[in-house]
Design a protein around this motif. Sequence first.
Motif, PDB file in Angstrom:
ATOM      1  N   UNK A  46       0.687  -1.071  -0.020  1.00  0.00           N
ATOM      2  CA  UNK A  46      -0.025   0.011  -0.008  1.00  0.00           C
ATOM      3  C   UNK A  46       0.728   1.308  -0.015  1.00  0.00           C
ATOM      4  N   UNK A  47       1.808   1.323   0.800  1.00  0.00           N
ATOM      5  CA  UNK A  47       2.912   2.401   0.937  1.00  0.00           C
ATOM      6  C   UNK A  47       3.658   2.748  -0.287  1.00  0.00           C
ATOM      7  N   UNK A  48       3.928   1.553  -1.238  1.00  0.00           N
ATOM      8  CA  UNK A  48       4.368   1.722  -2.576  1.00  0.00           C
ATOM      9  C   UNK A  48       3.426   2.457  -3.643  1.00  0.00           C
ATOM     10  N   UNK A  49       2.144   2.017  -3.180  1.00  0.00           N
ATOM     11  CA  UNK A  49       1.114   2.576  -4.019  1.00  0.00           C
ATOM     12  C   UNK A  49       0.864   4.158  -3.944  1.00  0.00           C
ATOM     13  N   UNK A  50       0.893   4.428  -2.531  1.00  0.00           N
ATOM     14  CA  UNK A  50       0.868   5.876  -2.197  1.00  0.00           C
ATOM     15  C   UNK A  50       2.110   6.845  -2.568  1.00  0.00           C
ATOM     16  N   UNK A  51       3.104   6.143  -2.410  1.00  0.00           N
ATOM     17  CA  UNK A  51       4.347   7.034  -2.750  1.00  0.00           C
ATOM     18  C   UNK A  51       4.591   7.087  -4.154  1.00  0.00           C
ATOM     19  N   UNK A  52       4.228   6.101  -4.791  1.00  0.00           N
ATOM     20  CA  UNK A  52       4.328   6.116  -6.597  1.00  0.00           C
ATOM     21  C   UNK A  52       3.478   7.091  -7.042  1.00  0.00           C
ATOM     22  N   UNK A  53       2.350   7.088  -6.419  1.00  0.00           N
ATOM     23  CA  UNK A  53       1.286   8.125  -6.854  1.00  0.00           C
ATOM     24  C   UNK A  53       1.439   9.584  -6.514  1.00  0.00           C
ATOM     25  N   UNK A  54       2.209   9.736  -5.308  1.00  0.00           N
ATOM     26  CA  UNK A  54       2.558  10.922  -4.821  1.00  0.00           C
ATOM     27  C   UNK A  54       3.840  11.460  -5.796  1.00  0.00           C
ATOM     28  N   UNK A  55       4.316  10.636  -6.369  1.00  0.00           N
ATOM     29  CA  UNK A  55       5.413  11.199  -7.597  1.00  0.00           C
ATOM     30  C   UNK A  55       4.753  12.212  -8.488  1.00  0.00           C
ATOM     31  N   UNK A  56       3.584  11.863  -8.728  1.00  0.00           N
ATOM     32  CA  UNK A  56       2.867  12.406 -10.012  1.00  0.00           C
ATOM     33  C   UNK A  56       1.749  13.325  -9.453  1.00  0.00           C
ATOM     34  N   UNK A  57       1.679  13.407  -8.063  1.00  0.00           N
ATOM     35  CA  UNK A  57       0.425  14.437  -7.566  1.00  0.00           C
ATOM     36  C   UNK A  57      -0.691  13.918  -7.880  1.00  0.00           C
ATOM     37  N   UNK A  58      -1.029  12.546  -7.814  1.00  0.00           N
ATOM     38  CA  UNK A  58      -2.198  12.056  -7.645  1.00  0.00           C
ATOM     39  C   UNK A  58      -3.119  12.290  -6.591  1.00  0.00           C
TER      40      UNK A  58
END
Length: 290
Positions: A46-58
Amino acid sequence: MSFQNDLTRAQAEVQEELDRLLAAFGEDPVAEAMRYATRGGKRLRAFLALESAALFNVPRARALRVAAAIECVHAYSLIHDDLPCMDDDDLRRGQPTVHRKWDEATAVLAGDALQTLAFEIVADPATHPDGAVRAELVLTLAQAAGGGGMVLGQALDIAAETAEAALTLEQISELQRLKTGRLLEWPCRAGALLAGADPAPLLEYAAKLGLAFQIADDLLDVEGDSEKAGKALRKDAEAGKATFVSLLGVEPARAEADKLIEQAKMSLLIYSPKGATLADTARYVVTRDR
């Protein structure tokens, strides 16, 4: 401390999202088992999903839905993995496994329900307004979790237990790429998909991270504390199972994990400095104690 704070915050947010999604189910044993199985854990996927999305300001709300979906798939896989026909474990996260707390039928059904819930979550317009994006999320999650991904890896793992010859290092790497790596890869891919971004650097990161994660798990099985792990350890050695540690030795395996983590971090340079938390995540994977 910043990384640990970020991880702790994410764990709480994901649990809140899971609780919200699972509230729609009743109070029957299967629903109770679903909620039970989705409590606790590191929430690494879940953390990987959140942080990967955060790279692109999702938007965080969309990323949290993807994070909840991968946790549902992970929880389902653990329920089934613990069954007597698989690993036959009595403890998970320091608590009785689902089939021990209820029964095998309830465990199978709870796992099935969590798996299908994951696809319901990502297919819902609340996850993304564009149907093409949702379809790609569904497709890639199915590929990661199914007969060409995690399930195949589990099948290879079971077959290895009765094989005449022990697996080679190359075979173990492929097995673990499927069994463990694919569910670490998908949340990284999903973060990029939510933004319409190229996932290639994140997939390279996830590939290295997945192997390092499994080596760290193999090391913990040899050196770890069962109470901290919340499950039985030393099972691989007792079964005579080939692992990264049994083939490489403890220190060479540790060195290989460290090398993989450095390679994973190199894949993130394109996102600097926004990729710092994912780099810290990679280091956490090989330094965690459970």
